[in-house]
Scaffold this motif. Sequence first.
Motif, short mmCIF file in Angstrom:
data_model
loop_
_atom_site.label_atom_id
_atom_site.label_comp_id
_atom_site.label_asym_id
_atom_site.label_seq_id
_atom_site.Cartn_x
_atom_site.Cartn_y
_atom_site.Cartn_z
N GLY A 163 3.12 92.76 18.94
CA GLY A 163 3.92 92.60 20.54
C GLY A 163 3.41 91.50 21.32
O GLY A 163 4.10 91.03 22.23
N THR A 164 2.55 90.43 20.70
CA THR A 164 2.29 88.86 21.74
C THR A 164 1.48 89.80 22.87
O THR A 164 1.65 88.89 24.09
N GLY A 165 1.51 90.81 22.72
CA GLY A 165 0.39 90.90 24.13
C GLY A 165 -0.77 92.26 23.55
O GLY A 165 -1.47 92.16 22.54
N TYR A 166 -1.35 93.28 25.14
CA TYR A 166 -1.86 94.05 24.51
C TYR A 166 -1.42 95.41 24.30
O TYR A 166 -0.70 96.12 24.18
N ARG A 167 -2.32 96.40 23.20
CA ARG A 167 -2.28 97.50 23.27
C ARG A 167 -2.16 97.98 24.81
O ARG A 167 -3.39 98.09 25.08
N PHE A 168 -1.53 99.21 24.89
CA PHE A 168 -1.80 99.66 26.08
C PHE A 168 -2.49 101.15 26.00
O PHE A 168 -3.62 101.49 26.75
N THR A 169 -2.31 101.81 24.89
CA THR A 169 -3.22 102.78 24.51
C THR A 169 -3.77 102.82 23.12
O THR A 169 -2.66 102.61 21.97
N LYS A 170 -4.80 103.59 22.58
CA LYS A 170 -4.80 103.78 21.02
C LYS A 170 -6.00 104.88 20.48
O LYS A 170 -6.46 104.88 21.29
N ILE A 171 -5.06 105.88 20.29
CA ILE A 171 -5.43 106.70 19.67
C ILE A 171 -5.60 107.38 18.30
O ILE A 171 -4.55 106.62 17.19
N GLU A 172 -6.82 106.89 18.38
CA GLU A 172 -6.63 107.46 16.44
C GLU A 172 -7.40 109.51 16.56
O GLU A 172 -8.14 109.45 16.97
N GLY A 173 -6.88 109.80 14.66
CA GLY A 173 -7.18 111.13 14.76
C GLY A 173 -7.41 111.79 13.66
O GLY A 173 -6.84 111.36 13.02
N PHE A 174 -7.22 113.14 13.54
CA PHE A 174 -6.63 114.24 12.62
C PHE A 174 -5.69 115.20 12.50
O PHE A 174 -6.09 115.66 13.90
N TYR A 175 -4.16 115.38 12.04
CA TYR A 175 -4.14 116.10 12.62
C TYR A 175 -3.57 117.65 11.26
O TYR A 175 -3.95 117.03 10.42
N ASP A 176 -2.81 118.77 11.65
CA ASP A 176 -3.55 119.90 10.69
C ASP A 176 -4.18 120.45 10.25
O ASP A 176 -5.69 119.53 10.21
N THR A 177 -4.65 121.15 9.54
CA THR A 177 -5.74 122.24 8.99
C THR A 177 -6.23 120.69 7.84
O THR A 177 -7.58 121.22 7.42
N ASP A 178 -5.24 120.71 7.17
CA ASP A 178 -5.89 119.52 5.48
C ASP A 178 -6.43 118.22 6.72
O ASP A 178 -6.55 117.30 5.78
N ASN A 179 -6.23 117.68 7.63
CA ASN A 179 -6.83 116.72 8.60
C ASN A 179 -5.69 115.10 8.12
O ASN A 179 -6.44 114.74 7.67
N LYS A 180 -5.04 115.46 8.60
CA LYS A 180 -3.70 114.26 7.71
C LYS A 180 -4.68 112.92 9.02
O LYS A 180 -4.43 113.36 10.19
N GLU A 181 -3.80 111.53 8.81
CA GLU A 181 -4.13 111.10 9.91
C GLU A 181 -3.20 110.71 10.87
O GLU A 181 -2.64 110.68 10.47
N LEU A 182 -3.67 110.65 12.21
CA LEU A 182 -3.27 110.75 13.38
C LEU A 182 -3.42 108.95 13.83
O LEU A 182 -4.69 109.02 14.27
N SER A 183 -2.55 108.00 14.48
CA SER A 183 -2.69 106.88 14.62
C SER A 183 -1.56 106.35 15.40
O SER A 183 -0.47 105.91 15.18
N ILE A 184 -1.66 106.58 16.82
CA ILE A 184 -0.93 106.64 17.85
C ILE A 184 -1.43 105.22 18.45
O ILE A 184 -2.63 105.20 19.58
N HIS A 185 -0.35 104.08 18.55
CA HIS A 185 -1.10 102.59 19.19
C HIS A 185 0.44 102.33 19.84
O HIS A 185 1.92 102.89 19.26
#
Length: 287
Positions: A163-185
């Motif tokens: 995006g030629t700039g900065y990330r404004f938010t960076k969230i990593e984690g897991f969701y659902d009972t089987d801990n699928k990857e969560l990655s919101i940038h």
Amino acid sequence: MKKLINSIIILIALFTIIACQNDDDTNSVANNVTLEFQNTFKDEIIVLGDANSTSATTNTSVEGQTHHFSELKYVISNIRLIKTDGTEIPYNVNDLDKGATVINQSKTSSLNYTLSTIPSGDYKQIKFGLGIRADLNTLDQVRFPKFYEAAGANDTKMHWEWGTGYRFTKIEGFYDTDNKELSIHTGSTVSGTNGDSSTYTQGVNAYREITLNLTTHAIVGRISPKIIIKADFDKLLSGKTTTITLGDGNATPSIHTAANMVKFVDNLGGNGTSDLSGMFSIINVEN
């Protein structure tokens, strides 16, 4: 005896005037204001953890989807304090080195940000940006070397290269009972020919202006107040206007579209019209 009494009265009056002058002088000096950020799920402070963590704070969205975070960062910039008479006091709004910071849940020292030499007065409101406004949002190592280095460090990684700039938010984690990857940038994007900056125009604008009324006036002068701000990441999925369910099309940056990203942006930072606070609120002002 009468002369002595008169002299004592005059001395008392002089001391009173001097004391009042000193008090006025103390109240008129500039002082610091500290912003303390508390990152929560609803009212519970977030504890980070990996997929198998037993101590990480787990949240459940309004759709019943469980999730927890392993990484949580966001950029605050363009800070302004508003006096009771409406006067707006900007804090280094054109200098990312002096007026922007990365809030990092894993780095305790980053959760308190001190605004120095704020003019004396009573303040009723605070405004700030979640992210960086368009005219400053470039990876400019020469103009703002301190912020460039801090945002790109290994413990932050907030450079948004495509995006030629900065990330404004960076969230990593897991969701659902089987801990699928969560990655919101999130971050603003550009349109144009890749590699040819002369063709770049604003794509998605992910910068959001936050406006918060203080619970009580922050008094700056002889006092150095602290403003405690809550960032409630329950809003990530359970926003004021958008409810998001994580799935195959939106849970990671490699597959979610810019349109999907904007839904997260609006939940966290407000939509810029009917919602100017997003996930943020004032917990308290300590004078």
